[in-house]
Design a protein around this motif. Structure first.
Motif, PDB file in Angstrom:
ATOM      1  N   PRO A  41       0.807  -1.224   0.000  1.00 48.72           N
ATOM      2  CA  PRO A  41       0.000   0.000   0.000  1.00 48.72           C
ATOM      3  C   PRO A  41       0.841   1.274   0.000  1.00 48.72           C
ATOM      4  O   PRO A  41       1.953   1.310   0.535  1.00 48.72           O
ATOM      5  CB  PRO A  41      -0.798  -0.107   1.312  1.00 48.72           C
ATOM      6  CG  PRO A  41      -0.771  -1.552   1.676  1.00 48.72           C
ATOM      7  CD  PRO A  41       0.526  -2.085   1.162  1.00 48.72           C
ATOM      8  N   VAL A  42       0.294   2.313  -0.613  1.00 44.43           N
ATOM      9  CA  VAL A  42       0.889   3.642  -0.501  1.00 44.43           C
ATOM     10  C   VAL A  42       0.738   4.100   0.943  1.00 44.43           C
ATOM     11  O   VAL A  42      -0.349   4.010   1.514  1.00 44.43           O
ATOM     12  CB  VAL A  42       0.185   4.632  -1.453  1.00 44.43           C
ATOM     13  CG1 VAL A  42       0.698   6.049  -1.219  1.00 44.43           C
ATOM     14  CG2 VAL A  42       0.376   4.208  -2.900  1.00 44.43           C
ATOM     15  N   GLU A  44      -0.014   5.925   4.353  1.00 40.16           N
ATOM     16  CA  GLU A  44      -1.175   6.755   4.651  1.00 40.16           C
ATOM     17  C   GLU A  44      -0.853   8.241   4.580  1.00 40.16           C
ATOM     18  O   GLU A  44      -1.646   9.032   4.057  1.00 40.16           O
ATOM     19  CB  GLU A  44      -1.712   6.397   6.042  1.00 40.16           C
ATOM     20  CG  GLU A  44      -2.842   7.293   6.543  1.00 40.16           C
ATOM     21  CD  GLU A  44      -4.078   7.259   5.646  1.00 40.16           C
ATOM     22  OE1 GLU A  44      -4.783   8.288   5.579  1.00 40.16           O
ATOM     23  OE2 GLU A  44      -4.324   6.213   5.010  1.00 40.16           O
ATOM     24  N   ARG A  47      -0.952   9.332   0.950  1.00 36.75           N
ATOM     25  CA  ARG A  47      -2.324   9.368   0.405  1.00 36.75           C
ATOM     26  C   ARG A  47      -3.085  10.563   0.947  1.00 36.75           C
ATOM     27  O   ARG A  47      -3.857  11.210   0.237  1.00 36.75           O
ATOM     28  CB  ARG A  47      -3.054   8.066   0.736  1.00 36.75           C
ATOM     29  CG  ARG A  47      -2.644   6.898  -0.134  1.00 36.75           C
ATOM     30  CD  ARG A  47      -3.482   5.678   0.160  1.00 36.75           C
ATOM     31  NE  ARG A  47      -3.020   4.979   1.354  1.00 36.75           N
ATOM     32  CZ  ARG A  47      -3.732   4.062   1.999  1.00 36.75           C
ATOM     33  NH1 ARG A  47      -4.951   3.784   1.623  1.00 36.75           N
ATOM     34  NH2 ARG A  47      -3.212   3.445   3.036  1.00 36.75           N
ATOM     35  N   ARG A  48      -2.867  10.852   2.230  1.00 31.21           N
ATOM     36  CA  ARG A  48      -3.559  11.986   2.845  1.00 31.21           C
ATOM     37  C   ARG A  48      -3.141  13.294   2.176  1.00 31.21           C
ATOM     38  O   ARG A  48      -3.975  14.161   1.891  1.00 31.21           O
ATOM     39  CB  ARG A  48      -3.267  12.019   4.340  1.00 31.21           C
ATOM     40  CG  ARG A  48      -4.077  13.061   5.116  1.00 31.21           C
ATOM     41  CD  ARG A  48      -4.034  12.806   6.608  1.00 31.21           C
ATOM     42  NE  ARG A  48      -2.662  12.814   7.129  1.00 31.21           N
ATOM     43  CZ  ARG A  48      -2.053  11.737   7.618  1.00 31.21           C
ATOM     44  NH1 ARG A  48      -2.674  10.564   7.640  1.00 31.21           N
ATOM     45  NH2 ARG A  48      -0.818  11.818   8.085  1.00 31.21           N
ATOM     46  N   LEU A  50      -2.074  13.642  -0.861  1.00 31.22           N
ATOM     47  CA  LEU A  50      -2.662  13.648  -2.205  1.00 31.22           C
ATOM     48  C   LEU A  50      -4.114  14.107  -2.156  1.00 31.22           C
ATOM     49  O   LEU A  50      -4.546  14.962  -2.947  1.00 31.22           O
ATOM     50  CB  LEU A  50      -2.562  12.250  -2.811  1.00 31.22           C
ATOM     51  CG  LEU A  50      -3.050  12.122  -4.254  1.00 31.22           C
ATOM     52  CD1 LEU A  50      -1.958  12.553  -5.216  1.00 31.22           C
ATOM     53  CD2 LEU A  50      -3.473  10.692  -4.559  1.00 31.22           C
ATOM     54  N   VAL A  51      -4.866  13.555  -1.223  1.00 33.54           N
ATOM     55  CA  VAL A  51      -6.288  13.889  -1.108  1.00 33.54           C
ATOM     56  C   VAL A  51      -6.471  15.353  -0.735  1.00 33.54           C
ATOM     57  O   VAL A  51      -7.333  16.055  -1.290  1.00 33.54           O
ATOM     58  CB  VAL A  51      -6.971  12.964  -0.074  1.00 33.54           C
ATOM     59  CG1 VAL A  51      -8.379  13.455   0.235  1.00 33.54           C
ATOM     60  CG2 VAL A  51      -7.013  11.533  -0.590  1.00 33.54           C
ATOM     61  N   LEU A 228       5.255   4.409  -5.049  1.00 33.58           N
ATOM     62  CA  LEU A 228       4.541   5.439  -5.805  1.00 33.58           C
ATOM     63  C   LEU A 228       4.692   5.284  -7.312  1.00 33.58           C
ATOM     64  O   LEU A 228       4.629   6.267  -8.052  1.00 33.58           O
ATOM     65  CB  LEU A 228       5.018   6.834  -5.389  1.00 33.58           C
ATOM     66  CG  LEU A 228       4.738   7.249  -3.945  1.00 33.58           C
ATOM     67  CD1 LEU A 228       5.110   8.717  -3.733  1.00 33.58           C
ATOM     68  CD2 LEU A 228       3.273   7.038  -3.581  1.00 33.58           C
ATOM     69  N   TYR A 231       2.062   6.950  -9.216  1.00 33.96           N
ATOM     70  CA  TYR A 231       1.984   8.414  -9.115  1.00 33.96           C
ATOM     71  C   TYR A 231       2.859   9.107 -10.165  1.00 33.96           C
ATOM     72  O   TYR A 231       2.640  10.272 -10.461  1.00 33.96           O
ATOM     73  CB  TYR A 231       2.452   8.868  -7.737  1.00 33.96           C
ATOM     74  CG  TYR A 231       1.459   8.682  -6.609  1.00 33.96           C
ATOM     75  CD1 TYR A 231       1.264   9.680  -5.664  1.00 33.96           C
ATOM     76  CD2 TYR A 231       0.741   7.512  -6.443  1.00 33.96           C
ATOM     77  CE1 TYR A 231       0.381   9.532  -4.597  1.00 33.96           C
ATOM     78  CE2 TYR A 231      -0.137   7.337  -5.394  1.00 33.96           C
ATOM     79  CZ  TYR A 231      -0.327   8.343  -4.472  1.00 33.96           C
ATOM     80  OH  TYR A 231      -1.207   8.170  -3.429  1.00 33.96           O
ATOM     81  N   ALA A 264       2.039  15.139  -2.670  1.00 34.35           N
ATOM     82  CA  ALA A 264       2.340  13.813  -2.140  1.00 34.35           C
ATOM     83  C   ALA A 264       3.851  13.592  -2.069  1.00 34.35           C
ATOM     84  O   ALA A 264       4.361  12.962  -1.132  1.00 34.35           O
ATOM     85  CB  ALA A 264       1.690  12.743  -3.012  1.00 34.35           C
TER      86      ALA A 264
END
Length: 364
Positions: A41-42, A44, A47-48, A50-51, A228, A231, A264
């Motif tokens: 997984p990327v 957290e 990802r946060r 990025l969001v 990534l 990405y 990110a």
């Protein structure tokens, strides 16, 4: 209109498709160790970031935000030992493969120019040369090359595919030779965070470059260290005059890293904890696969860094690929990376723990 693709070799991965079908027919499914693509997984915090930057309706800039440039220069100083590195010495790019493939074009190279890279190497170095009609040249020791017409010298440490690490003294010698002959050095260091039995050193380290970035550029990617690959987050760092020219060209070409990816990247470069955690995952997978392969009769050469084991059974590489495919394990043939690899296979340890365990079981 001539087809540019006619200058290029056959895309190597297409040759692997029949073996992939064989491996996929295994009752317990395929274990794909051919492509070194991240599967974990990327983190957290990335990802946060990025969001939180997702509401980015305007165009990003090619040079990136000041925060991104601060993150890159800070990381280069902290991790690479690059001293006095500033914003003009860095440039974000849209994934490192894009940079490698199109760099000769953006440097204005063409017929009559030479591009050199290791005898065993990432195929895209050759692709970049052929796209502009330059002459690809392979080497064992770059300082033994004829420098006449040599415009671009690719280094790659840790190496893809072999995992070999070029030592500090050797890098220093090569950089000095290249500067003496006016040859631009591009050092592909995308696996630098993944040293196992050696501590990789950047060409930007002050002991290698003497505190000057003249004539040298390092290429770095977040694909492997931070999971990534999806990405397309990467950057180059080094000679400000070279990067300034690339920036001017890339502005016209619209080669912009998306704004959320820039945010990110800032988060990823500012955190070392997730890198250590990912290294631990890879270290366990590497140890398990290495032990299983050696017990099965393989010999491992180099492989002191990167995400691969350079393995051989002292037979043609495609025989080994077929043999492992019958066990449901897919690996990359060594000749993808040059004729010197025709008796080796590259085994990636980027599969999940469950799939690595399945490969170990089959090899046992």
């Amino acid at each position: 209109m001539s087809a540019v693709s006619s200058r290029l070799p056959v895309f190597p991965w297409d040759k692997l498709e029949p073996y992939k079908k064989t491996a996929a027919a295994h009752p317990d499914g395929i274990v794909d160790l051919s492509v070194g693509t991240p599967v974990d997984p990327v983190p957290e915090l990335i990802r946060r970031a990025l969001v939180e930057a997702a509401d980015s309706p305007g165009y990003p800039t090619v040079w990136g935000t000041a925060a991104l440039r601060d993150a890159i220069t800070g990381w280069c100083e902290r991790r690479l030992g690059a001293r006095g590195i500033a914003h003009p010495n860095v440039l974000p790019v849209v994934g490192s493969k894009e940079l490698v493939a199109w760099l000769p074009t953006q440097l204005g190279l063409g017929p009559g120019d030479k591009v050199a890279y290791p005898r065993l190497a990432y195929p895209t170095y050759e692709v970049g040369a052929r796209l502009v009609g330059a002459t690809p040249v392979v080497y064992d020791d770059p300082t033994e090359l004829d420098p006449a017409g040599l415009r671009l010298l690719w280094l790659n440490s840790p190496s893809n595919p072999t995992g070999r690490v070029t030592g500090k003294d050797e890098l220093t010698r090569i950089v000095a030779w290249a500067r003496e002959h006016g040859v631009l050095v591009l050092s592909d260091e995308c696996y630098l965070e993944l040293g196992w039995e050696a501590d990789p050193v950047s060409v930007l380290h002050e002991d290698v470059c003497g505190g000057s970035y003249d004539g040298i550029v390092a290429v770095h990617s977040l694909s492997k260290r931070s999971n990534l690959a999806g990405y397309r987050a990467a950057f180059v760092a080094g000679d400000a005059s070279v990067l300034g020219e690339l920036l001017r060209i890339r502005k016209h070409g619209g080669m912009m890293t998306p704004a959320p990816v820039q945010a990110a990247t800032v988060a990823a470069l500012g955190d070392d904890a997730h890198v250590r955690e990912q290294r631990e995952r890879y270290a366990e997978r590497r140890a398990a696969l290495r032990t299983a392969l050696v017990a099965h009769g393989f010999r491992i050469e180099h492989s002191e860094a990167s995400l691969y084991l350079w393995a051989t059974r002292d037979e043609p590489c495609w025989d080994t690929v077929g043999y492992l495919a019958d066990l449901g394990v897919l690996v990359a043939p060594g000749d993808f990376y040059g004729t010197a690899g025709e008796r080796f296979v590259r085994v990636a340890f980027t599969a999940t723990d469950e799939r690595v365990a399945a490969a170990v079981k089959r090899l046992a």
